[in-house]
Design an enzyme around this catalytic site. Sequence first.
Site, short mmCIF file in Angstrom:
data_model
loop_
_atom_site.label_atom_id
_atom_site.label_comp_id
_atom_site.label_asym_id
_atom_site.label_seq_id
_atom_site.Cartn_x
_atom_site.Cartn_y
_atom_site.Cartn_z
N CYS A 2 0.85 -1.19 0.00
CA CYS A 2 0.00 0.00 0.00
C CYS A 2 0.89 1.24 0.00
O CYS A 2 1.96 1.24 0.58
CB CYS A 2 -0.94 0.09 1.19
SG CYS A 2 -2.04 -1.29 1.39
N ARG A 27 3.18 -0.02 -5.27
CA ARG A 27 3.01 -0.67 -3.97
C ARG A 27 1.69 -1.42 -3.85
O ARG A 27 1.42 -2.03 -2.82
CB ARG A 27 3.11 0.37 -2.85
CG ARG A 27 4.43 1.10 -2.83
CD ARG A 27 4.41 2.20 -1.81
NE ARG A 27 4.59 1.68 -0.48
CZ ARG A 27 5.73 1.65 0.17
NH1 ARG A 27 6.81 2.12 -0.41
NH2 ARG A 27 5.80 1.17 1.38
N TRP A 75 -2.91 -2.61 -1.53
CA TRP A 75 -2.67 -4.03 -1.78
C TRP A 75 -3.39 -4.73 -0.63
O TRP A 75 -2.99 -4.61 0.53
CB TRP A 75 -1.17 -4.35 -1.76
CG TRP A 75 -0.89 -5.77 -2.15
CD1 TRP A 75 -0.82 -6.27 -3.41
CD2 TRP A 75 -0.66 -6.87 -1.26
NE1 TRP A 75 -0.56 -7.62 -3.36
CE2 TRP A 75 -0.45 -8.01 -2.05
CE3 TRP A 75 -0.61 -7.00 0.13
CZ2 TRP A 75 -0.19 -9.26 -1.51
CZ3 TRP A 75 -0.35 -8.25 0.68
CH2 TRP A 75 -0.14 -9.37 -0.15
N ASN A 99 -0.87 1.75 5.73
CA ASN A 99 -0.05 0.72 5.08
C ASN A 99 0.43 -0.19 6.19
O ASN A 99 0.95 0.30 7.19
CB ASN A 99 1.13 1.41 4.36
CG ASN A 99 2.28 0.48 4.03
OD1 ASN A 99 3.43 0.87 4.07
ND2 ASN A 99 1.99 -0.75 3.70
N GLY A 100 0.23 -1.52 6.03
CA GLY A 100 0.73 -2.44 7.06
C GLY A 100 -0.35 -3.41 7.51
O GLY A 100 -1.41 -3.52 6.89
N GLU A 480 14.17 -18.69 -11.61
CA GLU A 480 13.79 -17.33 -11.99
C GLU A 480 12.90 -17.37 -13.24
O GLU A 480 11.90 -16.64 -13.33
CB GLU A 480 15.06 -16.49 -12.22
CG GLU A 480 14.85 -15.12 -12.84
CD GLU A 480 13.98 -14.17 -12.05
OE1 GLU A 480 13.54 -14.51 -10.94
OE2 GLU A 480 13.70 -13.08 -12.58
N LYS A 484 9.15 -15.87 -13.32
CA LYS A 484 8.71 -14.84 -14.29
C LYS A 484 7.45 -15.31 -15.01
O LYS A 484 6.51 -14.56 -15.17
CB LYS A 484 9.80 -14.53 -15.33
CG LYS A 484 10.95 -13.66 -14.94
CD LYS A 484 10.64 -12.21 -14.67
CE LYS A 484 10.31 -12.00 -13.22
NZ LYS A 484 11.41 -11.76 -12.32
N GLU A 487 4.36 -15.37 -12.67
CA GLU A 487 3.93 -14.03 -12.29
C GLU A 487 3.10 -13.34 -13.35
O GLU A 487 2.10 -12.71 -13.04
CB GLU A 487 5.17 -13.12 -12.14
CG GLU A 487 5.85 -13.15 -10.85
CD GLU A 487 6.93 -12.08 -10.81
OE1 GLU A 487 7.95 -12.23 -11.52
OE2 GLU A 487 6.76 -11.11 -10.08
N HIS A 503 14.21 -37.67 -8.69
CA HIS A 503 13.80 -37.96 -7.31
C HIS A 503 12.33 -37.64 -7.07
O HIS A 503 11.92 -37.41 -5.94
CB HIS A 503 14.71 -37.20 -6.33
CG HIS A 503 16.14 -37.60 -6.48
ND1 HIS A 503 16.61 -38.83 -6.06
CD2 HIS A 503 17.19 -36.97 -7.07
CE1 HIS A 503 17.89 -38.93 -6.36
NE2 HIS A 503 18.27 -37.81 -6.98
N LYS A 603 4.84 -4.20 -6.20
CA LYS A 603 6.28 -4.12 -6.46
C LYS A 603 7.09 -4.12 -5.16
O LYS A 603 8.19 -4.64 -5.11
CB LYS A 603 6.55 -2.85 -7.27
CG LYS A 603 7.98 -2.64 -7.65
CD LYS A 603 8.27 -3.24 -9.01
CE LYS A 603 9.72 -3.23 -9.37
NZ LYS A 603 10.13 -4.47 -10.01
C1 F6R Z 1 9.60 -10.97 -9.00
C2 F6R Z 1 9.82 -9.91 -8.05
C3 F6R Z 1 9.77 -10.24 -6.62
C4 F6R Z 1 10.83 -9.45 -5.84
C5 F6R Z 1 10.68 -9.71 -4.33
C6 F6R Z 1 11.76 -9.02 -3.53
O1 F6R Z 1 9.67 -10.52 -10.32
O2 F6R Z 1 10.02 -8.78 -8.42
O3 F6R Z 1 9.89 -11.61 -6.39
O4 F6R Z 1 12.09 -9.84 -6.29
O5 F6R Z 1 9.43 -9.26 -3.90
O6 F6R Z 1 11.72 -7.65 -3.70
P1 F6R Z 1 12.97 -6.74 -3.40
O7 F6R Z 1 14.03 -7.12 -4.34
O8 F6R Z 1 12.47 -5.35 -3.60
O9 F6R Z 1 13.36 -7.00 -1.98
#
Ligand code: F6R
Length: 608
Positions: A2, A27, A75, A99-100, A480, A484, A487, A503, A603
């Site tokens: 948020c 956020r 969020w 926020n929180g 990764e 991606k 997500e 396994h 984000k």
């Molecule tokens: C995936 C992504 C998230 C962040 C994770 C950590 O594409 O962006 O998995 O990597 O939330 O965020 P930071 O790097 O800001 O601590």
Amino acid sequence: MCGIIGIVTGHTVVTGLISSLKLLEYRGYDSAGIATMQDGQVWRERAAGKLANLEKKIKDDGVREGGIGIGHTRWATHGAPTEGNAHPHIVDNVIIVHNGIIENYAELRDELLENGANMQSETDTEVIGHLISQQLKIDKNIETAVQTAIGKLTGAFALAIMIKGEENLLIGARKGCPLVVGIGDVEGHYIGSDALALSPFSRQIIYLEEGDFVFASKEDYRIFDQAGTLVTRDINHVEVQSATMDKGNHKHYMAKEFFEQPDVVQHTLAHYLNMDDNQINIDANLDIKKFDRIIIVSCGTSYYAASVAKYWLEEATNMSVEVDVASEYRYRNPPLNAKCLFIVVSQSGETADSLAALRLAKHKGATTVAIVNVSTSTMSREADFVLPTFAGIEVCVASTKAFMCQISVLATLSIALGKAIGHINADQATTMASDLAQLPRLINDAFMVEPEIKELAHDISKVEHMLFLGRNTSFPIAMEGALKLKEITYIHAEGYAAGELKHGPIALIDEKMPLIIIAPDNEVYEKTRSNIEEIAARGGDITVLTTQKRAKEIRKLGLKAIALPDCSSFLAPFIYTVPVQLLAYHTAVHMGTDVDQPRNLAKSVTVE
Ligand code: F6R
């Protein structure tokens, strides 16, 4: 998560609130809302979904300006992402954004309901509004009433509050979530989740400390610590790089950002690597010989960056390197002491779990290093040493260029520490550094696989599950790649160590299971090749990412292969990240999902 913003200038604030919310939308984008006060009237607009919905509603209903206002982008934690649960919440005279997460909210809510409170929403935030409102009936002094009411909360919060009838008073409070105060470049005062949110108005920023309260008017502000003592906090001059909300020629921020990778990697490397003599220069006084262990903690994509670095650091230093996800690490009571070099990796520098792990490490006497992209973030301020990444602002929720810059810093750090501890000699260090200097060109060349990946994406967009496999540093890249894809396409994908498949997960293989196998031509290539044969024997739909030479061999087996530029084993994780990013992107584009703001995500993850 948020984002919150509060403005008190005495003039019109709505445009300012909206421009800040645009900068805060990273956020969370489940709902948005604003409230203003003028001439004894409170005006509130809220809308479920993205900020654009709120903007449309304001346009349709007509703006009601005020000289003070608060805003929120959500969020969802407690309660569905509906308009009714959108902030600001209004309880009697109290207008609040939050926020929180309030951890004792259920008990507080039950108590309030027993005492006849009328709850309008399912949120924990409304409970805070009730507590303040009740306290204001007992204590007419707003400052002490707010501090007493907020003192009853456990959990994490950053709050912006207005009180009806007090049109020159903006209140902020924080514990566990970031909150900054801005002194207006032209006039007034501002509070917000981060310096970026205040960048249109203020370069004079105060970072509130844990438990602080701020009471701001257009002329002045007063800060109290958690004991209720009036305190002075440092004012920082902050030049926040203004977020270019511009996609250039690209359809999505994600595309713009991953095509920036050759440049941002170059920029990041230039900070740590002298391209003239291939010498690494890490600006942190890390006496590596005093440590017996390296610990790297992070979340999500940053965790995969850390996982790549584990291979490099162990190889370069011969030291034990532990890598963990922050949400597990912080609650494990891990052994930590002055002999530990603790590294946190984070794009935002605000991720709640990673920040908590950093604080835990500091508390237990470890030397702490933060590898962060946002230079004004909490982690940047709290770690003993900061090794910045220079990815620039990453707007797309799915991280791409920040990851590349994180592994760039971790690669240079591995060389520097390996050399300092004497496990690699000066010549080896110079060779590795000159290798790194090739990266911008090689990453650029890797984008040449885009047409083939686009074709593959067309097929992948029709599946429900898929696997990514790799060995050594390709294992974290497989994870990764799977992250991606999950997500931004919502296709279920998993990344496995190629040798681990037999396994258990090999039971999943049939002709309907697509697999991406990341197989650079390195010391474990033959081992991966055996895994490829095992999967082929069971009918799996395989695409191998490898070199030109190996691709030819793979195609002879009747399997698909995509050829990447030749590179050393050291550089492979950079080069092989490009096709997995492209695959997620083009699959999402085929499917028509929201590439830059995928569902349910945010984000910056500032709640645990
Ligand atoms: C995936 C992504 C998230 C962040 C994770 C950590 O594409 O962006 O998995 O990597 O939330 O965020 P930071 O790097 O800001 O601590």
